[in-house]
Design an enzyme around this catalytic site. Sequence first.
Site, PDB file in Angstrom:
ATOM      1  N   ASN A 109       0.802  -1.230   0.000  1.00 50.75           N
ATOM      2  CA  ASN A 109       0.000   0.000   0.000  1.00 50.75           C
ATOM      3  C   ASN A 109       0.834   1.280   0.000  1.00 50.75           C
ATOM      4  OD1 ASN A 109      -2.059  -1.791   0.171  1.00 50.75           O
ATOM      5  ND2 ASN A 109      -2.854  -1.077   2.155  1.00 50.75           N
ATOM      6  N   MET A 110       0.351   2.288  -0.741  1.00 49.85           N
ATOM      7  CA  MET A 110       0.883   3.662  -0.698  1.00 49.85           C
ATOM      8  C   MET A 110       1.474   3.985   0.670  1.00 49.85           C
ATOM      9  SD  MET A 110       0.367   5.895  -3.172  1.00 49.85           S
ATOM     10  CE  MET A 110      -0.282   5.713  -4.830  1.00 49.85           C
ATOM     11  N   LYS A 111       0.579   3.937   1.648  1.00 45.39           N
ATOM     12  CA  LYS A 111       0.864   4.325   3.033  1.00 45.39           C
ATOM     13  C   LYS A 111       2.166   3.716   3.544  1.00 45.39           C
ATOM     14  CE  LYS A 111      -1.588   4.030   7.459  1.00 45.39           C
ATOM     15  NZ  LYS A 111      -2.296   2.842   7.909  1.00 45.39           N
ATOM     16  N   GLY A 112       2.366   2.425   3.244  1.00 42.73           N
ATOM     17  CA  GLY A 112       3.603   1.785   3.666  1.00 42.73           C
ATOM     18  C   GLY A 112       3.621   1.385   5.125  1.00 42.73           C
TER      19      GLY A 112
END
Lengths: 539, 539, 245, 245
Positions: free
Chosen positions: D125-128
Amino acid sequence: MAGPEFSPGARNLAAMELRIDREAVDASRALARAIVAPISDFIAAHSTVSVERAVARLLGVDGTGGDDVPIPNLVGERLGFERLSTGIARWLGAGVAETGAAPAEVAAKLIGGSLHAETLAGVPDGAARAALAPYVAGGLARLDERRRERKVLLARLPQAPPPLLYVIVASGNIFEDRTAALAAAEAGAQIIAVIRSTGQSLLDFVPYGPTTEGFGGTYATQANFRIVREALDEVSERLGRYVMLTNYASGLCMPEIAATAALERLDMLLNDSMYGILFRDINMKRTFVDQHFSRMLNARSGIIINTGEDNYLTTADAVEQAPAVLASQFINEEFAHRAGLPDEQIGLGDAYEIDPDREDGFLYQLAQAQLARQIFPRAPLKYMPPTKHMTGDIFKGHLIDAMFNLTSVTTKQTIHLCGMLTEAIHTPFLGDRVLSIENARYVMNTARHLGDEIEFKRGGIVERRAQEVLAGCRALLERVAEMGLMRAIEAGVFADVKRPADGGRGFEGVLERSPSYWNPFEEALSSPRAASFTGVTAS
Amino acid sequence: MAGPEFSPGARNLAAMELRIDREAVDASRALARAIVAPISDFIAAHSTVSVERAVARLLGVDGTGGDDVPIPNLVGERLGFERLSTGIARWLGAGVAETGAAPAEVAAKLIGGSLHAETLAGVPDGAARAALAPYVAGGLARLDERRRERKVLLARLPQAPPPLLYVIVASGNIFEDRTAALAAAEAGAQIIAVIRSTGQSLLDFVPYGPTTEGFGGTYATQANFRIVREALDEVSERLGRYVMLTNYASGLCMPEIAATAALERLDMLLNDSMYGILFRDINMKRTFVDQHFSRMLNARSGIIINTGEDNYLTTADAVEQAPAVLASQFINEEFAHRAGLPDEQIGLGDAYEIDPDREDGFLYQLAQAQLARQIFPRAPLKYMPPTKHMTGDIFKGHLIDAMFNLTSVTTKQTIHLCGMLTEAIHTPFLGDRVLSIENARYVMNTARHLGDEIEFKRGGIVERRAQEVLAGCRALLERVAEMGLMRAIEAGVFADVKRPADGGRGFEGVLERSPSYWNPFEEALSSPRAASFTGVTAS
Amino acid sequence: MSRVVKPYGDTLGDGKVQLSFTLPIDWSEAADEAARQLVAKMGFVDVAVAEGRRVASGFSFFVVYASSPTGVDVDAIGAPTAKAHVLSMEDVDGLIRERVGRKVSVAGACIGTDAHTVGIDAILNMKGYKGDYGLERYKEFVTYNLGSQIAVEDLVRFVKVNAIDAVLASQVVTQKGSDVTNFTALAELLEAEGLRERVILIAGGPRVTNLLANELGYDAGFGRGTLPSDVAAFIAQRMAEHSAA
Amino acid sequence: MSRVVKPYGDTLGDGKVQLSFTLPIDWSEAADEAARQLVAKMGFVDVAVAEGRRVASGFSFFVVYASSPTGVDVDAIGAPTAKAHVLSMEDVDGLIRERVGRKVSVAGACIGTDAHTVGIDAILNMKGYKGDYGLERYKEFVTYNLGSQIAVEDLVRFVKVNAIDAVLASQVVTQKGSDVTNFTALAELLEAEGLRERVILIAGGPRVTNLLANELGYDAGFGRGTLPSDVAAFIAQRMAEHSAA
Ligand code: B12
Ligand code: B12
Ligand SMILES: Cc1ncc(COP(=O)(O)O)c(C=O)c1O
Ligand SMILES: Cc1ncc(COP(=O)(O)O)c(C=O)c1O
């Protein structure tokens, strides 16, 4: 006979009242009602294959046929969606009228082919219903009998006062699980949860017989329920206190598991109105219909439901998700009331999942737990332990569990899931469970009356946090009320997961009721109670 | 220069005030003064071999002679009680006047026999005093220099806020202890105590040089002090916070250890006015005289004393002994004030020793800790961990330590001895110490402001308990005041141990001062301060 | 007959054990692997390093779960206890009156530089321990409690002078084997003084087991959680046997 | 060169280890002795049973401290990590642009019946995770996250259809070796489909080590505390090598 047998504790709240905005609480309840109302209408117009199979089970249909497919599934398939949309009871009733045999035999004949659905089509509804009446009465009697048994046992073998210590057994082998359950009970556990295998919630049937395999647990089957229930009844006598048993309903078979659990006198069931949708990608319509009938059965059999708000916290930040948890509690409460569950049987969930390394995190946990306690004073709140932030450092983990135990006793939670120091490592060992129970017993005893001794500073961190969570919850419910629950879930309002209304697992098993649809148990169970209960919260 | 360098924390007491009987507090202080006054007169009329040896050390006399006997002891023996009763300073001064050599050399000559006491008898007092003056000034200068160093370091490398985490190292080998001290400091320890070997308190001399043996610890020697102090100074720079060092004074050599500790810049010393008498059967007169001079040195060198009230709790029931602990705190405070110690340097002791399996034991602990906090608002209270009830169950033990940590941060204790999960098993391993520090850091962080957030219910368990302890303490002090402290100890009023006034170890080392007695350091240190401080408490 | 058991995790025979230890090395993934290999070399299988982290420069701490193939035959273990079948205070006094016919003298001390008297006091003092009266309370015992930090020589002298029947020595500090050293010194000095045969010699302390005491030449050893009555019963029965012989 | 280390209690080389375990026997002093003998049989010395008690009928729990004579040569341990020397997100994208010259497609899933997606999501995910951005955020990766409880067959079909470059499989549930079973099934099916050579195959999960992954025929394995950038760097560098070859 609304669960007076449970004493979630006439909880003394006097001590530690937080000042919260009562108006916001009432508004939130009203919003929950507005949100659930349209879903109720949808539910009233539909059924599912699992609802119908549950009806068959309550009529005594059980066992498995060729390659282990459960008879209820075989009957369902044999009848087909078309016919099921009038209700499986109608067909079994017709069979009884036609053959004079019991529903189980009728089912066998249908499957065997010695009896044909076509022929049964001719039987008039009236005759079918009349023929089935005694079996319906018999089914209800069995549920009531189990409930009476529990009531008697609880009176004779009273539980220790809450928080009720709850532990899981999850060896993956029902016989090792039984050994573990007995040891845990001796160590002080008051509730035993037999964890089921990964993936069972995605099965559109209930496995059959005793099982000795599974991952992270073994299957929820009626035989497994009985094996552990019998063992616990024995140990309850030996210990002089009733030890409760619980398992999971959520999944594709909520109604059937509710039925079998009732027949084997489980005392609680994990039963959440939205968990399957959000965390198992089960179709929302399927879940809404299933949870309703399963909860009606829970209500009648005196089973306490446990909801799954903890899941919001294991997947996202616990501080941010607090309002979502509260919102979900309001929605679960409303769905439960509509299924006829009294507050005493609604075990709303929460969990201790705030980052242990956050300064004053303990104060935030206190705030949230106390908030729930005050908003749902009669509910047997289910408090889940720290899990997400548990690591391989079992020593640190044991301490986080201790602070959780302290929060629970201080805020007078009812159902207390004991945290395991090995949470991050393996499903609990027998020794882990003992240490975790001793942790809870030590902390809860040495700080037994802390909650009665302290007051929170007005306008302090704790009180401000509680206000904030409540306000956030109200705002969230307003959004959902505007969009409508189904659209809200599609839009990913809950737990950041988007689920299409007609997507997900088990959608094919949703049936639109035909005008002549008949479910004798639903009829019997939709007493004025359901209504009256939604009434209760209004007042 | 009364210890402003310490910030035992301008503790915010606002939050959690218990209502206690102020009048009883003042009465108890007045009683403590009445109890100690006559002892002060006795002290003023006596000295001890250890006081005199301490004077010699401050004048630079050090090292060992034949079969490792310390030079200060040899000089003392050579001069004999008769001459010592006029003060060792007089003789060393005479020697300096006679030979022009430094006191250390004079001592050597006396021992070697090249200089005879008889010859020195002739030297007029005036000459002796004058000759010694520069060395006295030098001695005081060294103490003040160490103190200045500390002050500078504390300003440049500020400590983390209290509770100050304190751990012991006790491998029995000073070099392993150094390793352990460094690791502990990195893990977050702010105070390191090097535990000395069993039995050292019964030695009438201070061992010499670095030591690598001992049981339950290794010896307190000036060399060992220096080894660890240097290592800690390095790590303090590396960590950017000053790490403190402490050891034990109590025993037969309180004044000498106070002197050496001052010279090596220890920051604290275990120094109790009655511990040696009650728990080591050291003669009471010896102890009273020794503790006074040792504390005068502590006052001058800015060393915080730690008292040993915890010992009452390890040998008897903690709930019953609570009043005795408080009484002892008042007495220790009074003795300390009379020796010139400001409140900021008086680390009064208490401990978390209530049976962990007692219901609401945690509330009792809170009551007692908060009581001390309110009665001694400026004292850097020393809070000892659970020890007596610790067992081989390290998991349970770790939890008891957690509740202790919670009590400490909630009641704002200052010096916090970290409990060890292996307390019942062995002196701490390096790993045990890390776990215990992490325990304290986790609990104190997650509940950092709990003490500011809560109030105790009026008239609740906690408040009632505090009242009860205070009342019991007052009654006890009244009894002691009536009998007189020495008689009270003979009668076994404290800790149920009876000690005869002229019995016990080291009595032979008590000297009646001759009219011409001279102790230049006592002179210098009995500034008006001492008086003024007893004054302080009166107000 | 034999019954071999292994550690139990959640399944009979799985041999699951939890370990924790510190290694004198800086942490890295390689350190985790070192810990894994170390535990494997110790003979464990299915070694899982649940936790590995730096605790200080040059030191790492590990929590490990593993399976041990080792089992122990529990039926081959004779109960290693000196606890006679329990006798009441009255029975003990009765036994002494009848079979010994005179009072039995007992001397106890915390020997060497050990000052941990709580344990020996628990055995000797009236008050006793956990509601079980101490030896001073028994009619037929004459009890001397010499207290703490008693040199072995002083204890032996006392035994000689007062013709003591039972000698009770306590050791709580065990670091560097100080307990064994002191216990041994006592046994040897009694031997040297020709007193050993005349007395019942008993060791006690949290680390003492009856087996250890026997190895050190003591008649009995009592450890964690001993009750005074356990000791009283043992002494009375031994004295009875002696007089019988 | 070699450096053998042993567990450290409070003195270099003392070999001190803490153990705890349950035995399927009722508690008694003999049970304590059984625990002592068991640990001695495991090869430990100076075995001290610090705690032994009944926890349920038929079960006793023990806490033991003992010294291990076993040491391990820390210099003989190659760092068993797949973590390439760290590259920034820009460096990774740059490396792919220059050396691969096209976007790299990555498919991740939590396989079998395992529904623990938090871990694989943390990587993708983007968020990481812990402030370190996930693969979706990289310009040069095309990332597919198939989610939870994905049958091995479905994953392989997806890989085939979408010509995936890097396959990321997650397993968090490890009970009864379910993780190894599923990882193996995936590797074998890719092999059978003739896809194995074409893809970079990566395993991950709290119990995964690079060593284990290699044994199972994976290119790399990532365990506890992995950061997305560790994985991104590994994929980029492998892709670069491949294209080079
Ligand atoms: C109380 C205590 C003290 C008190 C002692 C007061 C006193 N008058 O006894 C004080 C504060 C003075 C003290 C000081 C020290 N202590 Co200390 N202390 C303890 C503590 C907390 C409890 C011991 C106790 O009272 N147990 C309760 C009694 C009832 O149990 P028990 O002794 O085991 O006795 C029972 C049985 O063993 C048996 N028994 C015992 N003796 C005998 C004898 C006979 C003949 C028989 C039949 C039976 C018997 O019967 C008893 C009843 O069941 C322990 C830690 C712990 N929790 O165990 C540390 C501990 C024993 N102390 C320790 C140490 C090192 C010291 C010091 C050296 C410094 C320090 N670290 O504190 C000093 C030096 C004292 C000295 N010179 O010996 C270490 C010993 C480490 C080791 N294994 O070698 C311990 C384990 C703490 C630690 N982890 O560091 N201590
Ligand atoms: C959150 C959680 C859940 C959530 C999962 C929600 C979700 N959508 O993921 C819910 C509540 C649904 C759940 C359910 C169950 N769980 Co669960 N759960 C956990 C828990 C508490 C945390 C896992 C987690 O999120 N860790 C945080 C992430 C970030 O760490 P991670 O997974 O290790 O991932 C990191 C690395 O491993 C690596 N990584 C991971 N995967 C991959 C893949 C690749 C390719 C790469 C490169 C790297 C990589 O990178 C990540 C970031 O560093 C653990 C206990 C614990 N504290 O670990 C139990 C745990 C994993 N669950 C367990 C079990 C048994 C279950 C259940 C079967 C029943 C039960 N006991 O709860 C069910 C069944 C679910 C199923 N069908 O699989 C067990 C597994 C036991 C075992 N070892 O076999 C655990 C250990 C708890 C326990 N002790 O019983 N669980
Ligand atoms: C409400 C609820 N139902 C069911 C489960 C069990 O999960 P599964 O669907 O994997 O059986 C959980 C566990 O998190 C839960 O919270
Ligand atoms: C005040 C005081 N001094 C000294 C000591 C050290 O004891 P010992 O006399 O055995 O050195 C203690 C430990 O309990 C203590 O509390």
